[in-house]
Each structure stands twice: as structure tokens, then as C-alpha cells.
Design an enzyme around this catalytic site. Structure first.
Site, PDB file in Angstrom:
ATOM      1  N   CYS A 119       0.812  -1.226   0.000  1.00 55.30           N
ATOM      2  CA  CYS A 119       0.000   0.000   0.000  1.00 55.30           C
ATOM      3  C   CYS A 119       0.842   1.272   0.000  1.00 55.30           C
ATOM      4  CB  CYS A 119      -0.934  -0.001   1.194  1.00 55.30           C
ATOM      5  SG  CYS A 119      -1.952  -1.463   1.193  1.00 55.30           S
ATOM      6  N   HIS A 259      -3.812   6.786   2.184  1.00 60.10           N
ATOM      7  CA  HIS A 259      -4.126   5.500   1.570  1.00 60.10           C
ATOM      8  C   HIS A 259      -5.534   5.086   2.000  1.00 60.10           C
ATOM      9  CE1 HIS A 259      -4.091   1.393   0.411  1.00 60.10           C
ATOM     10  NE2 HIS A 259      -3.980   0.929   1.641  1.00 60.10           N
ATOM     11  N   ASN A 289     -10.150  -0.662  -1.414  1.00 61.46           N
ATOM     12  CA  ASN A 289      -8.696  -0.544  -1.256  1.00 61.46           C
ATOM     13  C   ASN A 289      -8.018  -1.104  -2.511  1.00 61.46           C
ATOM     14  OD1 ASN A 289      -6.006  -0.783  -0.547  1.00 61.46           O
ATOM     15  ND2 ASN A 289      -6.393  -1.716   1.444  1.00 61.46           N
TER      16      ASN A 289
HETATM   17  O1  UT7 Z   1      -4.253  -1.668   2.928  1.00 60.21           O
HETATM   18  C1  UT7 Z   1      -3.451  -2.627   3.560  1.00 60.21           C
HETATM   19  C2  UT7 Z   1      -3.493  -2.452   5.017  1.00 60.21           C
HETATM   20  N1  UT7 Z   1      -4.721  -2.983   5.537  1.00 60.21           N
HETATM   21  C3  UT7 Z   1      -5.439  -2.321   6.415  1.00 60.21           C
HETATM   22  O2  UT7 Z   1      -5.115  -1.210   6.780  1.00 60.21           O
HETATM   23  C4  UT7 Z   1      -6.649  -3.044   7.011  1.00 60.21           C
HETATM   24  C5  UT7 Z   1      -6.790  -2.702   8.465  1.00 60.21           C
HETATM   25  N2  UT7 Z   1      -7.886  -3.425   9.100  1.00 60.21           N
HETATM   26  C6  UT7 Z   1      -9.182  -3.177   8.853  1.00 60.21           C
HETATM   27  O3  UT7 Z   1      -9.514  -2.355   8.034  1.00 60.21           O
HETATM   28  C7  UT7 Z   1     -10.208  -3.916   9.676  1.00 60.21           C
HETATM   29  O4  UT7 Z   1      -9.559  -4.643  10.700  1.00 60.21           O
HETATM   30  C8  UT7 Z   1     -11.088  -4.886   8.846  1.00 60.21           C
HETATM   31  C9  UT7 Z   1     -12.037  -4.082   7.960  1.00 60.21           C
HETATM   32  C10 UT7 Z   1     -10.226  -5.803   8.013  1.00 60.21           C
HETATM   33  C11 UT7 Z   1     -11.964  -5.727   9.772  1.00 60.21           C
HETATM   34  O5  UT7 Z   1     -12.721  -4.886  10.632  1.00 60.21           O
HETATM   35  P1  UT7 Z   1     -12.699  -5.120  12.200  1.00 60.21           P
HETATM   36  O6  UT7 Z   1     -13.601  -4.130  12.780  1.00 60.21           O
HETATM   37  O7  UT7 Z   1     -11.270  -5.095  12.672  1.00 60.21           O
HETATM   38  O8  UT7 Z   1     -13.326  -6.555  12.338  1.00 60.21           O
HETATM   39  P2  UT7 Z   1     -12.698  -7.875  12.997  1.00 60.21           P
HETATM   40  O9  UT7 Z   1     -11.689  -8.469  12.098  1.00 60.21           O
HETATM   41  O10 UT7 Z   1     -12.344  -7.598  14.415  1.00 60.21           O
HETATM   42  O11 UT7 Z   1     -13.971  -8.799  13.017  1.00 60.21           O
HETATM   43  C12 UT7 Z   1     -15.107  -8.504  13.833  1.00 60.21           C
HETATM   44  C13 UT7 Z   1     -16.194  -9.528  13.536  1.00 60.21           C
HETATM   45  C14 UT7 Z   1     -15.687 -10.965  13.548  1.00 60.21           C
HETATM   46  O12 UT7 Z   1     -16.718 -11.784  14.069  1.00 60.21           O
HETATM   47  P3  UT7 Z   1     -16.699 -12.279  15.598  1.00 60.21           P
HETATM   48  O13 UT7 Z   1     -15.424 -13.048  15.739  1.00 60.21           O
HETATM   49  O14 UT7 Z   1     -16.713 -11.017  16.414  1.00 60.21           O
HETATM   50  O15 UT7 Z   1     -17.931 -13.083  15.708  1.00 60.21           O
HETATM   51  C15 UT7 Z   1     -15.511 -11.295  12.094  1.00 60.21           C
HETATM   52  O16 UT7 Z   1     -15.642 -12.668  11.825  1.00 60.21           O
HETATM   53  O17 UT7 Z   1     -16.701  -9.299  12.218  1.00 60.21           O
HETATM   54  C16 UT7 Z   1     -16.653 -10.524  11.472  1.00 60.21           C
HETATM   55  N3  UT7 Z   1     -16.460 -10.196  10.075  1.00 60.21           N
HETATM   56  C17 UT7 Z   1     -17.483  -9.917   9.247  1.00 60.21           C
HETATM   57  N4  UT7 Z   1     -18.820  -9.896   9.458  1.00 60.21           N
HETATM   58  C18 UT7 Z   1     -19.597  -9.573   8.405  1.00 60.21           C
HETATM   59  C19 UT7 Z   1     -15.304 -10.093   9.382  1.00 60.21           C
HETATM   60  N5  UT7 Z   1     -15.552  -9.760   8.115  1.00 60.21           N
HETATM   61  C20 UT7 Z   1     -16.915  -9.639   8.013  1.00 60.21           C
HETATM   62  C21 UT7 Z   1     -17.768  -9.317   6.944  1.00 60.21           C
HETATM   63  N6  UT7 Z   1     -19.104  -9.291   7.185  1.00 60.21           N
HETATM   64  N7  UT7 Z   1     -17.322  -9.031   5.720  1.00 60.21           N
END
Ligand code: UT7
Length: 339
Positions: A119, A259, A289
């Protein structure tokens, strides 16, 4: 006298490209267990573009952007001396995609190479190119940042497939002595961060095999929360370092171009630095992204609003980990120049 003035590399034109096919949150609801509401509130993304045509690759998107840039800036392909392509989704492991783009645009007098910094790729490439222009080595350099993330995304993994999209943008760099152009940058890397964001197979560590394909190891692996935490800290500290060593504060910044990884990350960076949201470029809702493509795609979309002399801070964080911030003084009135 011009000869006594410092040469800087000025961006003298910009052109973006995104493929036509739209993949909306509603489409994704039918593919994986997710909702438009979850994606919108957690990431800010509503839709992203996907290059779907068989036989097309990153170089085809970049060729569209570079051809548009050459037309817009009245530049002949043969006048280009160097093209640097920032990407993690090259057409092939080798040759570099830069070579393929140069062939496709018919630039016969140039050489080129790729930079892979995920990125942060566009920042790394832009800063490298700026130094080659400042040194007097080259007078016309193209930097193109882009990714075809759909080629390395598992569309059964809801944690990654909702985030990424395809797109790219290209800039022309030329020398200037009018005190605009690329001013300074702080670029960082910490390879220990690779555990949180990488592709497991396909490199020399784990060459492609039936096993790696079956184990889905040719897709993006990301521990989202870990990356999120490092991203905000990394971008804020890089921006603060660039501002401090140029005796500037955030009040001096006309535009922040972050970004586009997550709307919440962007807002946290802006809030932390006290930069009003009107000064922060955000188009993540349309494109998701696009990795190396996000920053040039923003500049391209905002080109009409940019004025000569605007102080613009670019910042990125991503796989590697890599991160940084780059300060530039915009070199033309976008509304007048937008040909
Ligand atoms: O560009 C390269 C660098 N990358 C980044 O900067 C990405 C940085 N990270 C993020 O943007 C976020 O961490 C994500 C968007 C990837 C994820 O968001 P989050 O708020 O951190 O969610 P999480 O991974 O903590 O997941 C929370 C919950 C989980 O369920 P449980 O374990 O709480 O039951 C996931 O399984 O959300 C669930 N989940 C989803 N639910 C519905 C994960 N993806 C999805 C989805 N739809 N697409």
C-alpha cells in the site's frame, strides 16, 4: 537565475483508471455471509471495481492510465525516459510490469522497473523517481501505482474480499525550479510486520504447487485488527516527522491524501492530527482498497480542486510493514490544466 535554483520534481499531470465492472456490497451479500451494513460501518466501502475481462491484467489498466496521461500532457511516448510501476499484483513474476506497460504504450526510449511496497508502493516509487529528476538524470518520468487485487483475493473469505478492488493512477514528473514539486518524505519499513499481512505461497519460500493451491495460499492473508492499530500510529508519526523537519504544522496542509484502506483508519488519522475532514481526500466508498492505486486515484479525482502552491501530504501504511508520508507543493491549477 534559474540555474542557481534548486531543481525539484513536479507532478505535471495525473490520470487514473478503474475498470467498468462494479462489485457492490449487495453483490457481496450474495457471495459471502456479510451485509451492506457491516461493510459500510466497518470500512466505509459501498462498491469496488473489478477487472473481469479474460486475458486482461494490471498492465492493461496501467496502459489506459498512461495513454490518458500522455494525451493530457501532450507528451510523446518516445519522450519518456523512465517508468516506475508500484504494484504487488504484477502481470507475471517477471518481467516487471513496467516493461510491459512501456511496450504497450509504445515508449521506445525508456526503461522501467517495478517497486513492491504494497500500500506504500506509490509513495516509495514517487520519492525514488523524484530524486532521479532532482539529480538532473531525467526530465520525463512516469510513476504509475496500481493493483489488480481481484487476482489475489479469495472471494469466499468475507474478511478480505469486501475490502479490496482494482484500479490505478499515473503521474508525469518533470523538473521545475519554481519551488513547487516534491519537497520531502519519510519512508519506513518493518519486515517483522509481514506476519500480519502477506501471501503465503508463490515466492521462493513456498513455490506454487498443487498443495499450495488447495490450501488457498495464493491469496491475501491479513490479520485486520493488528494492521489497523499499526496503520494509524505509523501514518500519524510519519506525517508529524515530515511536518517537524519542514517547520510546518497541520494548519499549513491544504490536503491530506491518505491510503484508502478503511474509512475508520482515515478518520482516526485526521482526528489525531486535527485536520478538518474537508481537507481529507476520501473515495474509498467507490473503489475500496486498490493498494498501490489509492493515492493517485484520489489526486486524479481531486485534480480540478487543486491549486498551484497547495501543500499536499500523502500518507500510506501497508504490507511489509511499509509506511510513510510525502509532502509536495502542487505545481499547477487543476481546473485550468484539466485537458
Ligand atoms: O491496505 C493494507 C493495510 N490494511 C489495512 O489497513 C486493514 C486494516 N484493518 C481493517 O480495516 C479492519 O480490521 C477490517 C475491515 C479488516 C476488519 O474490521 P474489524 O472491525 O477489525 O473486524 P474484525 O476483524 O475484528 O472482526 C469482527 C467480527 C468478527 O466476528 P466475531 O469473531 O466477532 O464473531 C468477524 O468474523 O466481524 C466478522 N467479520 C465480518 N462480518 C460480516 C469479518 N468480516 C466480516 C464481513 N461481514 N465481511
Amino acid at each position: 537565475m534559474n540555474g542557481d535554483k534548486k531543481i525539484r520534481a513536479a507532478i505535471t499531470g495525473i490520470q487514473g483508471y478503474v475498470p467498468e465492472t462494479v462489485l457492490s456490497n449487495i453483490d457481496l451479500e450474495r457471495m459471502v455471509e456479510t451485509t451492506d451494513e457491516w461493510i459500510t460501518t466497518r470500512t466505509g466501502i459501498k462498491e469496488r471495481r473489478i477487472l473481469k475481462e479474460p486475458g486482461k491484467a494490471l498492465s492493461d489498466m496501467c496502459t489506459e492510465a498512461v495513454n490518458g496521461l500522455l494525451r493530457k500532457t501532450n507528451t510523446a511516448a518516445d519522450d519518456i525516459e523512465l517508468l516506475i510501476c508500484a504494484t504487488v499484483t504484477p502481470d507475471m513474476v517477471f518481467p516487471d510490469t513496467a516493461n510491459i506497460i512501456l511496450d504497450k504504450v509504445g515508449a521506445k526510449n525508456a526503461y522501467g522497473y517495478d517497486i513492491r511496497a504494497a500500500c506504500s508502493g506509490f509513495l516509495y516509487a514517487l520519492y525514488t523517481a523524484s530524486k532521479l529528476v532532482e539529480s538532473g538524470a531525467y526530465k520525463k518520468v512516469i510513476v504509475v501505482g496500481g493493483d489488480m487485487m481481484s487476482s489475489i483475493i479469495d472471494y469466499t473469505d468475507r474478511a478480505t474480499c469486501v475490502i479490496f478492488g482494482d484500479g490505478c493512477g499515473a503521474v508525469l514528473l518533470e523538473p521545475t525550479t519554481d519551488e513547487t514539486g516534491i519537497v520531502d518524505a519519510v519512508l519506513k519499513a518493518d519486515g517483522a510486520g509481514r506476519v500480519h499481512l502477506h501471501m503465503k505461497a508463490g515466492g521462493s519460500l513456498k513455490p506454487a504447487s498443487i498443495e499450495t493451491v488447495m490450501a488457498k495460499e495464493h491469496y491475501v492473508y491479513q490479520e485486520g485488527q493488528a494492521v489497523f492499530k499499526f496503520a494509524v500510529k505509523g501514518m500519524v508519526s510519519a506525517i508529524e516527522e515530515v511536518l517537524a523537519r519542514n517547520n510546518m504544522t497541520t494548519d499549513d496542509i491544504n490536503w491530506l491524501v491518505p491510503h484508502q484502506a478503511n474509512k475508520r483508519i482515515i478518520s482516526s488519522v485526521g482526528d489525531f492530527l486535527n485536520i478538518p475532514s474537508q481537507k481529507v481526500m476520501v473515495n474509498i466508498e467507490k473503489y475500496g482498497n486498490t493498494t498501490s492505486g489509492t493515492i493517485p486515484l484520489c489526486l486524479w479525482e481531486w485534480e480540478n480542486q487543486l491549486k498551484k502552491g497547495d501543500n499536499i501530504m500523502l500518507t500510506a501504511f501497508g504490507g511489509g510493514f511499509t509506511w510513510g508520508a510525502l509532502l509536495l507543493k502542487w505545481s499547477y491549477d487543476g481546473s485550468a490544466q484539466n485537458r
